[in-house]
Design a protein around this motif. Structure first.
Motif, PDB file in Angstrom:
ATOM      1  N   ARG A 115      -2.970 -11.447  12.557  1.00 56.31           N
ATOM      2  CA  ARG A 115      -2.709 -10.282  11.705  1.00 56.31           C
ATOM      3  C   ARG A 115      -1.902 -10.733  10.501  1.00 56.31           C
ATOM      4  N   GLY A 116      -2.078 -10.009   9.408  1.00 56.20           N
ATOM      5  CA  GLY A 116      -1.362 -10.338   8.184  1.00 56.20           C
ATOM      6  C   GLY A 116      -0.305  -9.300   7.856  1.00 56.20           C
ATOM      7  N   ILE A 117       0.136  -9.329   6.620  1.00 52.95           N
ATOM      8  CA  ILE A 117       1.211  -8.452   6.173  1.00 52.95           C
ATOM      9  C   ILE A 117       0.760  -6.991   6.091  1.00 52.95           C
ATOM     10  N   GLU A 118      -0.550  -6.751   6.114  1.00 55.91           N
ATOM     11  CA  GLU A 118      -1.037  -5.366   6.047  1.00 55.91           C
ATOM     12  C   GLU A 118      -0.657  -4.567   7.284  1.00 55.91           C
ATOM     13  N   GLN A 119      -0.293  -5.220   8.373  1.00 56.59           N
ATOM     14  CA  GLN A 119       0.103  -4.538   9.595  1.00 56.59           C
ATOM     15  C   GLN A 119       1.597  -4.239   9.658  1.00 56.59           C
ATOM     16  N   VAL A 120       2.352  -4.677   8.665  1.00 58.69           N
ATOM     17  CA  VAL A 120       3.798  -4.465   8.658  1.00 58.69           C
ATOM     18  C   VAL A 120       4.084  -3.049   8.183  1.00 58.69           C
TER      19      VAL A 120
END
Length: 168
Positions: A115-120
């Motif tokens: 997962r990337g920063i879009e899930q933060v």
């Protein structure tokens, strides 16, 4: 004719000096990039195969995880962040990757998720104070509010009466 060429050379030197000073001054205004956490190597990540690898082989391939889940199945997490700090500002996360290695109950790899920063989740607190119950008092009320109130509640020295832990 000679004076004109000296003035032109002086002007060129002044412009060159100003340009050099501008380069020196703005050179310190670049943002600082910093890497934190796990260094991701895509070849190593691709070598971890569900159903084939187990906890021991994943540890030998990828190393110890950044953290292990505390509840439910014991998944391993590898966290990688790139943080940039602009001049005179707070650091901001530019990139983030969280890799989760899921294991089945017998300890074999069940899957690898990335997962990337879009899930933060991005939150913005409302204001600088936390709302609480009770009276709002000013600084002066806090400092001088108890003057005259000391000893006023139980001045008679008698035992407490009524419902309560020490009363009837």
């Amino acid at each position: 004719m000679r004076k004109v060429s000296l003035k032109a050379n002086g002007a060129k030197l002044a412009v060159a000096g100003m340009a050099a000073a501008l380069v020196v001054l703005t050179g310190g205004c670049t943002s600082v990039s910093d890497h934190r956490g796990y260094l991701i190597d895509q070849a190593l990540i691709d070598s971890v195969q569900p159903g084939i690898d187990n906890r021991m082989s994943v540890e030998k391939t990828l190393g110890r995880p950044t953290f292990e889940s505390q509840f439910g199945q014991k998944d391993w997490y590898y966290v990688s962040q790139t943080v940039k700090t602009p001049p005179f500002r707070r650091a901001r996360t530019a990139e983030q990757t969280v890799m989760r290695v899921r294991f089945d109950p017998s300890g074999n790899v069940a899957g690898v998720d990335k997962r990337g920063i879009e899930q933060v989740a991005s939150i913005s607190p409302d204001g600088h104070t936390t709302p609480t119950l009770g009276r709002h008092r000013s600084l002066l009320e806090d400092l001088f509010g108890n003057i005259g109130a000391v000893g006023a509640g139980g001045g008679s020295g008698a035992a407490p009466q009524g419902p309560g832990p020490n009363g009837s």
